[in-house]
Design a protein around this motif. Structure first.
Motif, mmCIF file in Angstrom:
data_model
loop_
_atom_site.group_PDB
_atom_site.id
_atom_site.type_symbol
_atom_site.label_atom_id
_atom_site.label_comp_id
_atom_site.label_asym_id
_atom_site.label_seq_id
_atom_site.Cartn_x
_atom_site.Cartn_y
_atom_site.Cartn_z
ATOM 1 N N VAL A 1 38.620 36.269 31.054
ATOM 2 C CA VAL A 1 37.967 36.510 32.441
ATOM 3 C C VAL A 1 38.377 37.863 33.780
ATOM 4 C CG1 VAL A 1 35.768 36.745 34.639
ATOM 5 C CG2 VAL A 1 35.983 35.143 32.645
ATOM 6 N N PRO A 2 39.301 37.264 34.236
ATOM 7 C CA PRO A 2 40.108 37.726 34.890
ATOM 8 C C PRO A 2 41.079 39.119 33.928
ATOM 9 C CG PRO A 2 40.981 35.914 35.574
ATOM 10 C CD PRO A 2 40.213 35.915 34.260
ATOM 11 N N ILE A 3 41.343 39.408 32.407
ATOM 12 C CA ILE A 3 41.669 40.152 31.925
ATOM 13 C C ILE A 3 40.043 40.949 31.303
ATOM 14 C CG2 ILE A 3 42.368 40.944 29.867
ATOM 15 C CD1 ILE A 3 44.172 37.906 29.547
ATOM 16 N N ALA A 4 39.174 40.862 31.725
ATOM 17 C CA ALA A 4 38.037 41.431 31.234
ATOM 18 C C ALA A 4 37.471 42.492 32.287
ATOM 19 C CB ALA A 4 37.277 41.135 30.467
ATOM 20 N N VAL A 5 37.749 41.589 34.025
ATOM 21 C CA VAL A 5 37.372 42.084 34.561
ATOM 22 C C VAL A 5 38.748 43.179 35.057
ATOM 23 C CG1 VAL A 5 37.246 42.196 37.180
ATOM 24 C CG2 VAL A 5 36.865 40.409 35.874
ATOM 25 N N VAL A 6 39.979 42.586 34.401
ATOM 26 C CA VAL A 6 40.732 44.652 35.215
ATOM 27 C C VAL A 6 40.979 45.789 34.724
ATOM 28 C CG1 VAL A 6 43.173 44.858 34.851
ATOM 29 C CG2 VAL A 6 42.581 42.613 36.082
ATOM 30 N N GLY A 7 40.779 45.481 32.711
ATOM 31 C CA GLY A 7 40.214 46.415 31.698
ATOM 32 C C GLY A 7 39.035 46.638 32.278
ATOM 33 N N ALA A 8 37.864 45.792 32.633
ATOM 34 C CA ALA A 8 36.865 47.377 33.079
ATOM 35 C C ALA A 8 37.230 48.279 34.063
ATOM 36 C CB ALA A 8 35.822 46.606 33.336
ATOM 37 N N ILE B 1 39.553 50.000 35.242
ATOM 38 C CA ILE B 1 40.640 50.878 35.540
ATOM 39 C C ILE B 1 39.964 51.820 34.893
ATOM 40 C CG2 ILE B 1 42.662 51.366 34.699
ATOM 41 C CD1 ILE B 1 44.367 48.813 35.052
ATOM 42 N N PRO B 2 38.929 51.611 34.305
ATOM 43 C CA PRO B 2 38.586 52.857 33.520
ATOM 44 C C PRO B 2 37.182 53.129 34.896
ATOM 45 C CG PRO B 2 38.966 51.389 31.805
ATOM 46 C CD PRO B 2 38.858 50.958 33.235
ATOM 47 N N ALA B 3 36.963 52.638 35.569
ATOM 48 C CA ALA B 3 35.738 52.414 36.317
ATOM 49 C C ALA B 3 36.109 53.132 37.871
ATOM 50 C CB ALA B 3 35.382 51.470 36.964
ATOM 51 N N ARG B 4 37.302 52.746 37.972
ATOM 52 C CA ARG B 4 37.727 53.508 39.168
ATOM 53 C C ARG B 4 37.720 54.805 39.293
ATOM 54 N NH1 ARG B 4 41.659 50.248 43.709
ATOM 55 N NH2 ARG B 4 41.888 52.317 43.622
ATOM 56 N N ARG B 5 38.683 55.386 37.619
ATOM 57 C CA ARG B 5 39.339 56.379 37.468
ATOM 58 C C ARG B 5 37.857 57.171 37.387
ATOM 59 N NH1 ARG B 5 42.068 57.560 32.020
ATOM 60 N NH2 ARG B 5 41.543 59.906 31.436
#
Length: 44
Positions: free
Chosen positions: A18-25, A27-31
């Motif tokens: 779950v945290p890996i998926a949140v971080v993976g989503a 990073i591109p969302a912030r960009r």
């Protein structure tokens, strides 16, 4: 029926995913949030 796997053995990868998926989503969302509409349309 006997248990093949222990609960912590299955729960640890599931809960760590779950945290890996949140971080993976995130990073591109912030960009993408920093881009303007014109920049996005120009890149397409």
């Amino acid at each position: 029926m006997t248990d093949v796997r222990d609960v912590p053995v299955v729960a640890l990868p599931a809960l760590s995913g779950v945290p890996i998926a949140v971080v993976g989503a995130a990073i591109p969302a912030r960009r993408a949030a920093r881009l303007t509409v014109s920049e996005v349309l120009y890149d397409e």
